[in-house]
Design a protein around this motif. Structure first.
Motif, PDB file in Angstrom:
ATOM      1  N   SER A  28       0.841  -1.199   0.000  1.00 28.17           N
ATOM      2  CA  SER A  28       0.000   0.000   0.000  1.00 28.17           C
ATOM      3  C   SER A  28       0.871   1.241   0.000  1.00 28.17           C
ATOM      4  O   SER A  28       1.880   1.307   0.712  1.00 28.17           O
ATOM      5  N   THR A  31      -1.643   5.652   1.855  1.00 30.10           N
ATOM      6  CA  THR A  31      -1.723   6.331   3.152  1.00 30.10           C
ATOM      7  C   THR A  31      -0.641   7.403   3.315  1.00 30.10           C
ATOM      8  O   THR A  31      -0.599   8.086   4.332  1.00 30.10           O
ATOM      9  N   GLN A 107      -7.887  -1.643   8.596  1.00 24.25           N
ATOM     10  CA  GLN A 107      -7.956  -1.331   7.165  1.00 24.25           C
ATOM     11  C   GLN A 107      -6.706  -1.811   6.442  1.00 24.25           C
ATOM     12  O   GLN A 107      -6.782  -2.360   5.329  1.00 24.25           O
ATOM     13  N   CYS A 111      -6.330  -4.585   3.558  1.00 21.83           N
ATOM     14  CA  CYS A 111      -5.741  -4.161   2.284  1.00 21.83           C
ATOM     15  C   CYS A 111      -4.647  -5.138   1.858  1.00 21.83           C
ATOM     16  O   CYS A 111      -4.536  -5.498   0.676  1.00 21.83           O
ATOM     17  N   THR A 156     -10.425   0.137   2.016  1.00 22.66           N
ATOM     18  CA  THR A 156      -9.779   1.315   1.434  1.00 22.66           C
ATOM     19  C   THR A 156      -9.862   1.223  -0.086  1.00 22.66           C
ATOM     20  O   THR A 156     -10.381   0.263  -0.644  1.00 22.66           O
ATOM     21  N   GLU A 157      -9.322   2.226  -0.757  1.00 27.83           N
ATOM     22  CA  GLU A 157      -9.467   2.311  -2.207  1.00 27.83           C
ATOM     23  C   GLU A 157      -8.569   1.325  -2.955  1.00 27.83           C
ATOM     24  O   GLU A 157      -8.853   0.993  -4.110  1.00 27.83           O
TER      25      GLU A 157
END
Length: 292
Positions: A28, A31, A107, A111, A156-157
């Motif tokens: 990820s 963030t 989250q 993810c 999350t996206e």
């Protein structure tokens, strides 16, 4: 001189049981910081000529009081799971001590699971066979992941379109009821900084957030959940043994499948661990994600 006959040993053309460590895998970037994991993957992933079957995935979350996990702490034990035929991922998450209160860590781990399903072919993973295991705060996370599969509140996206649900969840000495565990400490100035880190700056929402961060409050009668394994030391001075009892009873009362083990006289980490404990965990995980 007559020499003894040399012993013949069959070779290992599929490299079965051989694994490699892949560090600093970024799952990820959304963030503002790179969130990473460490993976154990089969050697034969580098050998396209070798016929291979996808492996079940074990996601591990190291306890850290919801701060930055130590990826190295359980590596020797996790490598044993990898040699038994699992792809193993030990996953990091954002640090509550650096301004990332709940639900950031939940989250992030979800993810990471979506990332691993997205890249299943690259790492030799069977996306239909995924289990999660955690210790202490990581156990809290593992329980929450098991109870909130594909819950949009914690999505999350990144890596959308892939599931974050698991087939089984194992936890060791995890907090399950933050309200009961915190009690009067939620209002105690001595604990204000750490509570602020976990639950956020708005003290008027601390009790509400503590409930949401408590796996025991997510268990509902009539809902389908994966099987759960719970283990806890009876002399744990950090997370009271009663936390496991609360969770175990709530799961069973609501019709969920659960196994529980008490480790007599064990404290938090330390003398909790033994060969028998690891065997219980491996047997449970294997029951639900290894091939029948």
């Amino acid at each position: 001189m007559v020499y003894p006959e040399i012993t013949h040993i069959k070779n290992n053309p599929t490299l079965e049981g051989q694994v490699k460590l892949v560090q600093n895998v970024v799952y990820s970037t959304a963030t503002g910081e790179d969130l990473k994991m460490t993976l154990f993957v089969p050697w034969n992933m580098d050998c396209p000529e070798i016929e291979k079957e996808p492996k079940p995935l074990l996601v591990f979350v190291q306890g850290s009081a919801w701060t930055t996990p130590d990826f190295d702490f359980e590596i020797p034990q996790l490598s044993a799971f990898a040699r038994k035929g699992y792809v193993v991922a030990t996953v990091g998450h954002r640090d509550t001590g650096k301004g990332h209160p709940f639900p950031a860590f939940l989250q992030d781990v979800k993810c990471a699971i979506r990332f691993l399903r997205k890249h299943a072919g690259e790492y030799g993973i069977d996306p239909e066979r995924v289990a999660i295991w955690g210790t202490s705060s990581g156990a809290n996370t593992a329980l929450l992941v098991g109870l909130t599969g594909d819950d949009p509140r914690y999505e999350t996206e990144e890596h959308q379109g892939f599931s974050d649900a698991v087939n089984a969840a194992a936890e060791c000495f995890g907090p399950t009821d933050l309200v009961a565990m915190g009690g009067e400490n939620l209002e105690n100035p001595m604990f204000r900084d750490v509570i602020h880190n976990w639950f956020g700056p708005d003290s008027s929402r601390w009790v509400e957030t503590a409930r949401e961060m408590s796996p025991v409050t997510h268990v509902e009668e009539g809902k389908e959940y994966p099987p759960f394994l719970l283990l806890h030391g009876t002399a744990d001075p950090v997370v009271p043994f009663d936390q496991m009892i609360r969770m175990y009873h709530k799961l069973l009362d609501c019709g969920a499948e659960a196994e529980a083990y008490q480790i007599d006289g064990a404290v938090h980490e330390h003398d909790f661990w033994s060969g028998e404990v690891y065997q219980i965990i491996e047997k449970f995980i294997g029951k639900y994600i290894q091939r029948k």
